[in-house]
Design an enzyme around this catalytic site. Structure first.
Site, short mmCIF file in Angstrom:
data_model
loop_
_atom_site.label_atom_id
_atom_site.label_comp_id
_atom_site.label_asym_id
_atom_site.label_seq_id
_atom_site.Cartn_x
_atom_site.Cartn_y
_atom_site.Cartn_z
N ASP A 33 51.85 43.42 71.55
CA ASP A 33 51.55 43.48 70.12
C ASP A 33 52.51 42.60 69.33
O ASP A 33 53.67 42.45 69.71
CB ASP A 33 51.67 44.95 69.65
N GLY A 34 52.00 42.05 68.23
CA GLY A 34 52.89 41.33 67.30
C GLY A 34 52.75 39.81 67.32
O GLY A 34 53.58 39.13 66.72
N ASN A 35 51.73 39.28 67.98
CA ASN A 35 51.55 37.81 67.99
C ASN A 35 51.40 37.27 66.57
O ASN A 35 51.98 36.25 66.21
CB ASN A 35 50.29 37.41 68.78
N TRP A 38 54.66 37.58 64.47
CA TRP A 38 55.64 36.58 64.94
C TRP A 38 55.30 35.21 64.34
O TRP A 38 56.18 34.51 63.84
CB TRP A 38 55.61 36.50 66.48
N ARG A 46 48.17 32.16 63.30
CA ARG A 46 48.00 33.25 64.27
C ARG A 46 47.69 32.68 65.66
O ARG A 46 48.12 33.22 66.67
CB ARG A 46 46.89 34.20 63.81
N HIS A 50 49.31 33.58 69.32
CA HIS A 50 48.64 33.97 70.57
C HIS A 50 49.02 33.01 71.70
O HIS A 50 49.21 33.42 72.84
CB HIS A 50 47.12 33.99 70.38
N GLU A 80 38.15 47.38 70.15
CA GLU A 80 38.28 47.31 68.69
C GLU A 80 38.57 45.89 68.21
O GLU A 80 38.27 45.53 67.07
CB GLU A 80 39.38 48.26 68.20
N TRP A 82 37.09 43.28 68.82
CA TRP A 82 35.86 42.54 68.49
C TRP A 82 35.64 42.53 66.98
O TRP A 82 34.88 41.70 66.47
CB TRP A 82 34.64 43.13 69.18
N LEU A 144 51.81 41.61 93.83
CA LEU A 144 51.56 42.27 92.55
C LEU A 144 50.06 42.37 92.25
O LEU A 144 49.32 41.40 92.41
CB LEU A 144 52.22 41.44 91.43
N ARG A 207 52.26 53.63 68.96
CA ARG A 207 50.90 54.15 69.21
C ARG A 207 50.43 53.69 70.57
O ARG A 207 50.85 52.65 71.06
CB ARG A 207 49.92 53.55 68.19
C1 FPP Z 1 48.37 41.50 69.63
O1 FPP Z 1 48.92 40.72 68.61
C2 FPP Z 1 47.85 40.69 70.69
C3 FPP Z 1 46.53 40.58 71.00
C4 FPP Z 1 45.46 41.26 70.29
C5 FPP Z 1 46.06 39.73 72.07
C6 FPP Z 1 46.99 39.54 73.21
C7 FPP Z 1 46.64 38.24 73.79
C8 FPP Z 1 47.50 37.37 74.32
C9 FPP Z 1 48.92 37.61 74.52
C10 FPP Z 1 47.03 36.04 74.79
C11 FPP Z 1 45.97 36.06 75.82
C12 FPP Z 1 46.23 36.98 76.95
C13 FPP Z 1 46.08 36.69 78.25
C14 FPP Z 1 46.28 37.73 79.27
C15 FPP Z 1 45.71 35.37 78.70
P1 FPP Z 1 48.26 40.88 67.18
O2 FPP Z 1 47.35 39.73 66.97
O3 FPP Z 1 47.63 42.22 67.02
O4 FPP Z 1 49.55 40.75 66.27
P2 FPP Z 1 49.76 41.41 64.82
O5 FPP Z 1 49.62 42.91 65.00
O6 FPP Z 1 51.16 41.01 64.50
O7 FPP Z 1 48.74 40.83 63.92
#
Ligand code: FPP
Length: 272
Positions: A33-35, A38, A46, A50, A80, A82, A144, A207
């Site tokens: 979480d948090g892409n 960040w 955004r 990712h 969710e 989607w 793994l 959560r």
């Molecule tokens: C949450 O950050 C992250 C996601 C919804 C997607 C995770 C996907 C990746 C790390 C890249 C693709 C994955 C693989 C396995 C190739 P957020 O967008 O909810 O961040 P925010 O809560 O800060 O908006």
């Protein structure tokens, strides 16, 4: 690329220390979480968040394989998710395609077995094809087990299991009174995996967000304040150390746990 020959001496010694002094989790689940946050904090889009998140995926997968963690499950896209703007969904699907194309050779060469859980039929056809190909190519690997949770939600899997059980009852394959926790688990998509010992969530949120709801009944939860794109192997080591200091009682009292572990040590001595 052989992941085991590229390690620095410092990292090797950190991993050795973990193996020697820590009780390692058999199965780690991660809610990445948090892409987005960040990226925002770094003045980036955004999409960049990712993309950087993929670098963390690479590092954590490698580190788990090197340490010898048997199972890692990554929550990469929830049912969710989607509901996000279609442009962002598109970006995530493209990144998934990019990851599978780029990583499959390395994953396979490093003995990683890939699995997927979730409503895979709702992913774009191209992604489905790549995913099934990658699962097939790596199916005999013994290192793994990396499971990607894609278009996944815990409640969805539970409801799906109930539907399948109901069908089997109607066909006379099983009687309602035969249903036990083990039988129920065998209908879930995670039936090939042990329950997660440790669930890590990044970005400080506390959560489960519909991740492995049934399977996490006795999981230890570790919350990291770091955003996923900055969560790297040293943060994983910290989480594992924290996990190994916890006492998992599974409903029992502390004295029973100590007695059982004393008994285990004595049994091992007798076997020797
Ligand atoms: C949450 O950050 C992250 C996601 C919804 C997607 C995770 C996907 C990746 C790390 C890249 C693709 C994955 C693989 C396995 C190739 P957020 O967008 O909810 O961040 P925010 O809560 O800060 O908006």
């Amino acid at each position: 690329m052989d992941w085991y020959s590229e390690q620095t001496d410092l990292d090797l010694s950190k991993q050795n220390e973990l193996r020697l002094s820590c009780k390692l989790p058999k199965h780690i689940g991660i809610i990445m979480d948090g892409n987005g946050r960040w990226a925002l904090e770094h003045g980036l889009t955004r999409t960049e968040g990712h993309k950087q998140g993929i670098e963390s995926v690479r590092d954590i997968v490698k580190a788990c394989a090197q340490i010898g963690i048997p199972y890692l499950t990554l929550y990469a896209f929830s049912l969710e998710n989607w509901k996000r703007p279609s442009s962002e969904v598109g970006v995530l699907m493209n990144l998934l395609e990019y990851y599978l194309k780029k990583e499959i050779k390395d994953l396979n060469e490093n003995n990683v077995r890939l699995l997927a859980i979730g409503k895979i039929s709702s992913l774009p056809k191209k992604v489905q094809r790549l995913l099934f190909e990658a699962i097939d190519i790596t199916s005999k690997n013994t290192g793994l087990t990396l499971t990607l949770a894609l278009s996944y939600s815990g409640r969805w899997d539970i409801v799906r299991a109930v539907q399948m059980i109901a069908h089997d009852i109607r066909r006379g394959k099983i009687a309602p009174e035969d249903i036990t926790e083990e039988i129920f688990s065998s209908y879930l998509q995670t039936s090939q995996l042990p329950d997660p010992d440790l669930i890590i969530r990044t970005s400080g949120e506390m959560r489960l967000s519909n991740f492995l709801l049934w399977e996490s009944a006795y999981s230890e939860i570790y919350i990291s304040n770091k955003y996923w794109p900055e969560f790297r192997r040293d943060d994983l080591y910290t989480a594992i150390k924290d996990y190994s200091r916890r006492e998992r009682r599974f409903g029992k009292i502390s004295a029973q746990i100590h007695e059982a572990s004393k008994q285990n040590v004595e049994n091992v001595k007798i076997e020797k």
